[in-house]
Write an enzyme that holds these catalytic residues in place. Structure first.
Site, PDB file in Angstrom:
ATOM      1  NE  ARG A 134      -3.008  -0.542   3.337  1.00  0.00           N
ATOM      2  CZ  ARG A 134      -4.310  -0.780   3.298  1.00  0.00           C
ATOM      3  NH1 ARG A 134      -5.134   0.144   2.883  1.00  0.00           N
ATOM      4  NH2 ARG A 134      -4.795  -1.936   3.697  1.00  0.00           N
ATOM      5  CB  THR A 146      -6.967  -2.750   7.741  1.00  0.00           C
ATOM      6  OG1 THR A 146      -6.563  -3.727   6.793  1.00  0.00           O
ATOM      7  CG2 THR A 146      -8.472  -2.567   7.681  1.00  0.00           C
ATOM      8  CB  CYS A 147      -5.640  -0.221  12.077  1.00  0.00           C
ATOM      9  SG  CYS A 147      -6.044   0.676  13.563  1.00  0.00           S
ATOM     10  CG  LEU A 172       4.692   2.435   6.468  1.00  0.00           C
ATOM     11  CD1 LEU A 172       5.873   2.960   7.296  1.00  0.00           C
ATOM     12  CD2 LEU A 172       4.875   0.936   6.185  1.00  0.00           C
ATOM     13  CB  VAL A 187     -28.750 -10.638   1.801  1.00  0.00           C
ATOM     14  CG1 VAL A 187     -28.535  -9.949   0.466  1.00  0.00           C
ATOM     15  CG2 VAL A 187     -29.109  -9.628   2.881  1.00  0.00           C
ATOM     16  CG  HIS A 232     -18.204  12.590  43.539  1.00  0.00           C
ATOM     17  ND1 HIS A 232     -19.224  11.824  43.031  1.00  0.00           N
ATOM     18  CD2 HIS A 232     -18.777  13.762  43.953  1.00  0.00           C
ATOM     19  CE1 HIS A 232     -20.365  12.489  43.145  1.00  0.00           C
ATOM     20  NE2 HIS A 232     -20.114  13.669  43.695  1.00  0.00           N
ATOM     21  CB  ALA A 287     -26.669  -6.502  13.093  1.00  0.00           C
TER      22      ALA A 287
HETATM   23  P1  FAD Z   1      -3.801  -4.986   8.561  1.00  0.00           P
HETATM   24  O1  FAD Z   1      -4.023  -3.760   9.332  1.00  0.00           O
HETATM   25  O2  FAD Z   1      -4.876  -5.453   7.644  1.00  0.00           O
HETATM   26  O3  FAD Z   1      -2.449  -4.746   7.767  1.00  0.00           O
HETATM   27  C1  FAD Z   1      -1.970  -5.650   6.838  1.00  0.00           C
HETATM   28  C2  FAD Z   1      -1.147  -4.884   5.826  1.00  0.00           C
HETATM   29  O4  FAD Z   1      -0.433  -5.834   5.048  1.00  0.00           O
HETATM   30  C3  FAD Z   1      -1.952  -4.072   4.837  1.00  0.00           C
HETATM   31  O5  FAD Z   1      -1.532  -2.737   4.840  1.00  0.00           O
HETATM   32  C4  FAD Z   1      -1.690  -4.718   3.478  1.00  0.00           C
HETATM   33  O6  FAD Z   1      -1.587  -3.774   2.418  1.00  0.00           O
HETATM   34  C5  FAD Z   1      -0.355  -5.378   3.720  1.00  0.00           C
HETATM   35  N1  FAD Z   1      -0.102  -6.547   2.886  1.00  0.00           N
HETATM   36  C6  FAD Z   1      -0.903  -7.633   2.684  1.00  0.00           C
HETATM   37  N2  FAD Z   1      -0.305  -8.535   1.908  1.00  0.00           N
HETATM   38  C7  FAD Z   1       0.919  -8.015   1.614  1.00  0.00           C
HETATM   39  C8  FAD Z   1       2.009  -8.482   0.854  1.00  0.00           C
HETATM   40  N3  FAD Z   1       1.997  -9.673   0.269  1.00  0.00           N
HETATM   41  N4  FAD Z   1       3.092  -7.683   0.734  1.00  0.00           N
HETATM   42  C9  FAD Z   1       3.144  -6.461   1.351  1.00  0.00           C
HETATM   43  N5  FAD Z   1       2.152  -5.987   2.093  1.00  0.00           N
HETATM   44  C10 FAD Z   1       1.055  -6.751   2.226  1.00  0.00           C
HETATM   45  N6  FAD Z   1      -9.814  -2.720  15.315  1.00  0.00           N
HETATM   46  C11 FAD Z   1      -9.749  -2.174  16.550  1.00  0.00           C
HETATM   47  O7  FAD Z   1      -9.073  -2.709  17.418  1.00  0.00           O
HETATM   48  N7  FAD Z   1     -10.441  -1.026  16.856  1.00  0.00           N
HETATM   49  C12 FAD Z   1     -11.207  -0.397  15.947  1.00  0.00           C
HETATM   50  O8  FAD Z   1     -11.799   0.629  16.256  1.00  0.00           O
HETATM   51  C13 FAD Z   1     -11.297  -0.949  14.650  1.00  0.00           C
HETATM   52  N8  FAD Z   1     -12.048  -0.345  13.699  1.00  0.00           N
HETATM   53  C14 FAD Z   1     -12.095  -0.885  12.444  1.00  0.00           C
HETATM   54  C15 FAD Z   1     -12.900  -0.252  11.502  1.00  0.00           C
HETATM   55  C16 FAD Z   1     -12.981  -0.771  10.231  1.00  0.00           C
HETATM   56  C17 FAD Z   1     -13.849  -0.079   9.206  1.00  0.00           C
HETATM   57  C18 FAD Z   1     -12.229  -1.932   9.884  1.00  0.00           C
HETATM   58  C19 FAD Z   1     -12.284  -2.481   8.487  1.00  0.00           C
HETATM   59  C20 FAD Z   1     -11.436  -2.562  10.815  1.00  0.00           C
HETATM   60  C21 FAD Z   1     -11.373  -2.049  12.117  1.00  0.00           C
HETATM   61  N9  FAD Z   1     -10.609  -2.660  13.108  1.00  0.00           N
HETATM   62  C22 FAD Z   1     -10.563  -2.130  14.369  1.00  0.00           C
HETATM   63  C23 FAD Z   1      -9.832  -3.877  12.835  1.00  0.00           C
HETATM   64  C24 FAD Z   1      -8.352  -3.536  12.614  1.00  0.00           C
HETATM   65  O9  FAD Z   1      -8.247  -2.636  11.540  1.00  0.00           O
HETATM   66  C25 FAD Z   1      -7.566  -4.801  12.324  1.00  0.00           C
HETATM   67  O10 FAD Z   1      -7.776  -5.744  13.351  1.00  0.00           O
HETATM   68  C26 FAD Z   1      -6.078  -4.491  12.242  1.00  0.00           C
HETATM   69  O11 FAD Z   1      -5.815  -3.549  11.231  1.00  0.00           O
HETATM   70  C27 FAD Z   1      -5.289  -5.771  11.979  1.00  0.00           C
HETATM   71  O12 FAD Z   1      -3.932  -5.475  11.865  1.00  0.00           O
HETATM   72  P2  FAD Z   1      -2.952  -6.374  10.979  1.00  0.00           P
HETATM   73  O13 FAD Z   1      -1.617  -5.748  11.107  1.00  0.00           O
HETATM   74  O14 FAD Z   1      -3.115  -7.792  11.340  1.00  0.00           O
HETATM   75  O15 FAD Z   1      -3.484  -6.237   9.494  1.00  0.00           O
HETATM   76  P1  NAI Z   2     -18.645  -8.852  12.470  1.00  0.00           P
HETATM   77  O1  NAI Z   2     -18.186 -10.236  12.569  1.00  0.00           O
HETATM   78  O2  NAI Z   2     -18.512  -7.937  13.631  1.00  0.00           O
HETATM   79  O3  NAI Z   2     -20.200  -8.841  12.110  1.00  0.00           O
HETATM   80  C1  NAI Z   2     -20.703  -9.438  10.957  1.00  0.00           C
HETATM   81  C2  NAI Z   2     -22.202  -9.601  11.111  1.00  0.00           C
HETATM   82  O4  NAI Z   2     -22.703 -10.022   9.865  1.00  0.00           O
HETATM   83  C3  NAI Z   2     -22.589 -10.649  12.143  1.00  0.00           C
HETATM   84  O5  NAI Z   2     -23.623 -10.139  12.940  1.00  0.00           O
HETATM   85  C4  NAI Z   2     -23.033 -11.818  11.288  1.00  0.00           C
HETATM   86  O6  NAI Z   2     -24.005 -12.627  11.916  1.00  0.00           O
HETATM   87  C5  NAI Z   2     -23.605 -11.083  10.095  1.00  0.00           C
HETATM   88  N1  NAI Z   2     -23.660 -11.871   8.871  1.00  0.00           N
HETATM   89  C6  NAI Z   2     -22.772 -12.785   8.422  1.00  0.00           C
HETATM   90  N2  NAI Z   2     -23.167 -13.280   7.230  1.00  0.00           N
HETATM   91  C7  NAI Z   2     -24.324 -12.635   6.921  1.00  0.00           C
HETATM   92  C8  NAI Z   2     -25.204 -12.683   5.815  1.00  0.00           C
HETATM   93  N3  NAI Z   2     -24.970 -13.489   4.790  1.00  0.00           N
HETATM   94  N4  NAI Z   2     -26.289 -11.878   5.822  1.00  0.00           N
HETATM   95  C9  NAI Z   2     -26.526 -11.039   6.867  1.00  0.00           C
HETATM   96  N5  NAI Z   2     -25.731 -10.960   7.945  1.00  0.00           N
HETATM   97  C10 NAI Z   2     -24.642 -11.735   7.960  1.00  0.00           C
HETATM   98  O7  NAI Z   2     -17.931  -8.271  11.181  1.00  0.00           O
HETATM   99  P2  NAI Z   2     -17.763  -6.797  10.643  1.00  0.00           P
HETATM  100  O8  NAI Z   2     -18.771  -5.891  11.267  1.00  0.00           O
HETATM  101  O9  NAI Z   2     -17.700  -6.910   9.181  1.00  0.00           O
HETATM  102  O10 NAI Z   2     -16.330  -6.426  11.198  1.00  0.00           O
HETATM  103  C11 NAI Z   2     -15.188  -7.186  10.796  1.00  0.00           C
HETATM  104  C12 NAI Z   2     -14.127  -7.162  11.834  1.00  0.00           C
HETATM  105  O11 NAI Z   2     -13.566  -5.873  11.974  1.00  0.00           O
HETATM  106  C13 NAI Z   2     -14.641  -7.593  13.183  1.00  0.00           C
HETATM  107  O12 NAI Z   2     -14.045  -8.830  13.496  1.00  0.00           O
HETATM  108  C14 NAI Z   2     -14.207  -6.551  14.137  1.00  0.00           C
HETATM  109  O13 NAI Z   2     -13.470  -7.114  15.182  1.00  0.00           O
HETATM  110  C15 NAI Z   2     -13.325  -5.600  13.343  1.00  0.00           C
HETATM  111  N6  NAI Z   2     -13.772  -4.256  13.664  1.00  0.00           N
HETATM  112  C16 NAI Z   2     -13.578  -3.806  14.938  1.00  0.00           C
HETATM  113  C17 NAI Z   2     -14.054  -2.582  15.317  1.00  0.00           C
HETATM  114  C18 NAI Z   2     -13.882  -2.145  16.709  1.00  0.00           C
HETATM  115  O14 NAI Z   2     -13.074  -2.735  17.429  1.00  0.00           O
HETATM  116  N7  NAI Z   2     -14.583  -1.118  17.170  1.00  0.00           N
HETATM  117  C19 NAI Z   2     -14.731  -1.684  14.376  1.00  0.00           C
HETATM  118  C20 NAI Z   2     -14.916  -2.291  13.073  1.00  0.00           C
HETATM  119  C21 NAI Z   2     -14.420  -3.505  12.754  1.00  0.00           C
END
Ligand code: FAD
Ligand code: NAI
Length: 467
Positions: A37, A43-44, A40, A239, A446, A183
């Site tokens: 990407r 995803t997070c 750095l 769905v 408090h 959800a």
């Molecule tokens: P990633 O963050 O996915 O990083 C992996 C990286 O590896 C990517 O940048 C990718 O480009 C790179 N990569 C992959 N394959 C290769 C390759 N072959 N060569 C080079 N680079 C490569 N978690 C929380 O704890 N709190 C939150 O509030 C939260 N909110 C979220 C909101 C959303 C919308 C989403 C989608 C996720 C959220 N998460 C949250 C989850 C969190 O983002 C992930 O758990 C976390 O990023 C995982 O870290 P990671 O390092 O394992 O992987």
């Molecule tokens: P999720 O696992 O939290 O929720 C997915 C939901 O989709 C579940 O309720 C499941 O029953 C439902 N589902 C699965 N298949 C379905 C279908 N075919 N039709 C309808 N509903 C269906 O996954 P989500 O929300 O996509 O998040 C992914 C990951 O990202 C999570 O594991 C979460 O830990 C991480 N994340 C963490 C955040 C945080 O820590 N605040 C914020 C956003 C993401």
């Protein structure tokens, strides 16, 4: 010529990868982090935790300006400037990703730009954007390639009308009607953003409850609160397809329990049914690593089945959370460096950043019942907390679960104001294997919402007092 031999090559620059790289640098290991990407942070930082929290914060203030401000005697007429809201989000994200780049330099970590592929024992081939390939040699390889949104057959994400979380973080307008499939955490957080900005939001969920895995009482309270905010839930619905037109989407679904099929019309659909590990073109076969049927890499104390190859973060089993990836990163690197790496998987908190927020750590009541473990519960509502009362944020409660015999805190589940900031107190308490009485007899300031944490602990022995 660029240096190509390292103690350690990390593939992936997300919370797992970048924390591993920085810790390796701190411990004097010669480390490189391969990230394809352009920035750095993974995803997070780029399309996950940080941009979603930026929009949650801004949209919460917008909603408050439309409603709660008047209660407080502040009359304003807020007007949404969506491009500015998106711009400040992008600027914050850029600062954060640059911050990781700075930490790499400070800790002498090389960022190798490109996509990495394991090319046999101790080798990582990196393909750069210009097509050139470099081979890095390393005693240890750490896989931290993260995860990607799970697809749903019949619902094709085009990032125009049918989006995943990445698309939903950058919609060009406020949807009139946003249908969220799933959800879970993403659906409820990003659904909240667009609801607050003016969209009608319908959440379609396969199960007959929201947020599977969350303590039932929390899930029910959260659903009731979001419904009050205007969310519509269609639970127990499967769905079956989504047809995207130029300006709208028709979603077809049918009840899981059987019955008449139904349709929903929306201008945007967010698919958020979970995430799956990302190991595309990673060359796992070159070192004999197999993934399980869901695509996860099995690892024992972050060690894979291949000598010298480690795996951390979303690509391995466990909660897909940034702080879980970070914990594993530090423990994995410390183990590689000959130290005692350790992760307490029983104390990984989870937060949902809705309003009110939800925060949990440890066992749920359902888990304790299934284990046949005797426990006592103490509960305290925010309606009885003075700070929450004066702030007009009395929704929710704190629940503490403690072992019936030893009083050790086994789980804490809360929904309410600022609980994301307060769960850490119980994480520390649980790390020290505190009894609920330890928390109950600890002086808290408090008036603060944190008194509700103490009051809930007092509730385990039945001496809760009104704040
Ligand atoms: P990633 O963050 O996915 O990083 C992996 C990286 O590896 C990517 O940048 C990718 O480009 C790179 N990569 C992959 N394959 C290769 C390759 N072959 N060569 C080079 N680079 C490569 N978690 C929380 O704890 N709190 C939150 O509030 C939260 N909110 C979220 C909101 C959303 C919308 C989403 C989608 C996720 C959220 N998460 C949250 C989850 C969190 O983002 C992930 O758990 C976390 O990023 C995982 O870290 P990671 O390092 O394992 O992987
Ligand atoms: P999720 O696992 O939290 O929720 C997915 C939901 O989709 C579940 O309720 C499941 O029953 C439902 N589902 C699965 N298949 C379905 C279908 N075919 N039709 C309808 N509903 C269906 O996954 P989500 O929300 O996509 O998040 C992914 C990951 O990202 C999570 O594991 C979460 O830990 C991480 N994340 C963490 C955040 C945080 O820590 N605040 C914020 C956003 C993401």
């Amino acid at each position: 010529m660029a240096e190509t031999t390292y103690d350690l090559v990390i593939i992936g620059g997300g919370p797992g990868g970048y924390n591993a790289a920085i810790r390796a640098g701190q411990l004097g290991l010669k480390a490189a982090c391969v990230e394809g990407r352009g920035t750095l942070g993974g995803t997070c930082l780029n399309v996950g935790c940080m941009p979603s929290k930026a929009l949650l914060h801004a949209s919460e203030l917008y909603a408050a300006a439309q409603g709660e401000f008047a209660t407080l005697g502040i009359d304003v007429s807020p007007k949404l400037n969506l491009p500015q809201m998106m711009k400040q989000k992008a600027e914050s994200v850029a600062q954060l990703t640059k911050g990781v780049e700075f930490l790499f330099k400070k800790n002498k970590v090389d960022w190798i730009k490109g996509w990495g592929r394991i090319g046999g024992t101790g080798k990582v081939e990196v393909k750069a954007e210009d097509g050139s390939t470099t081979t890095l040699e390393a005693k240890n390889i750490v896989i931290a390639t993260g995860s990607e949104p799970a697809p749903l057959p019949g619902v094709e994400v085009d990032q125009q009308r049918i989006v995943d979380s990445t698309g939903a973080l950058s919609l060009p307008e406020v949807p009139k009607h946003l249908v969220v499939i799933g959800a879970g955490v993403i659906g409820l957080e990003l659904g909240s953003v667009w609801k607050r900005l003016g969209a009608k939001v319908t959440v379609v969920e396969f199960l007959d409850r929201i947020t599977p895995g969350l303590d039932n009482e929390l899930a029910k309270t959260l659903q009731r609160t979001l419904t009050k905010q205007g969310f519509e839930f269609r639970l127990g619905m499967k769905v079956t397809g989504a047809q995207a037109g130029k300006k709208s989407v028709t979603l077809s679904m049918e009840p899981v329990a059987g019955g008449a099929a139904d349709e929903l019309e929306a201008d945007y659909v967010l698919l958020a049914i979970g995430r799956r590990p990302y190991t595309k073109d990673l060359g796992l076969e070159s070192v004999g690593i197999e993934t399980d049927k869901r695509g996860f890499i099995a690892a024992d104390h972050w060690k894979t089945s291949a000598p010298g190859v480690w795996a951390i973060g979303d690509v391995t089993l466990g909660p897909m959370l940034a702080h879980k990836a970070e914990e594993e990163a530090v423990a994995c690197i410390e183990t590689i460096a000959g130290k005692a790496g350790h992760v307490n998987y029983g104390i990984i908190p989870g937060v949902i950043y809705t309003a009110p927020e939800v925060a949990s750590v440890g066992k749920t009541e359902e888990e304790l019942k299934a284990e046949g473990r005797a426990y006592r519960a103490g509960k305290f509502p925010f309606t009885a907390n003075s700070r929450a009362k004066i702030n007009h944020e009395t929704e929710g409660f704190v629940k503490v679960l403690a072992d019936a015999a030893t009083d050790e805190v086994l789980g804490v589940h809360m929904i309410g104001p600022a609980v994301s900031e307060m769960i850490g107190e119980y994480c520390v308490a649980m790390e020290f294997r505190a009894a609920s009485e330890d928390v109950a007899r600890t002086c808290h300031p408090h008036p603060t919402r944190s008194e509700a944490l103490r009051q809930a602990a007092m509730g385990v022995e039945g001496w809760t007092m009104q704040a």
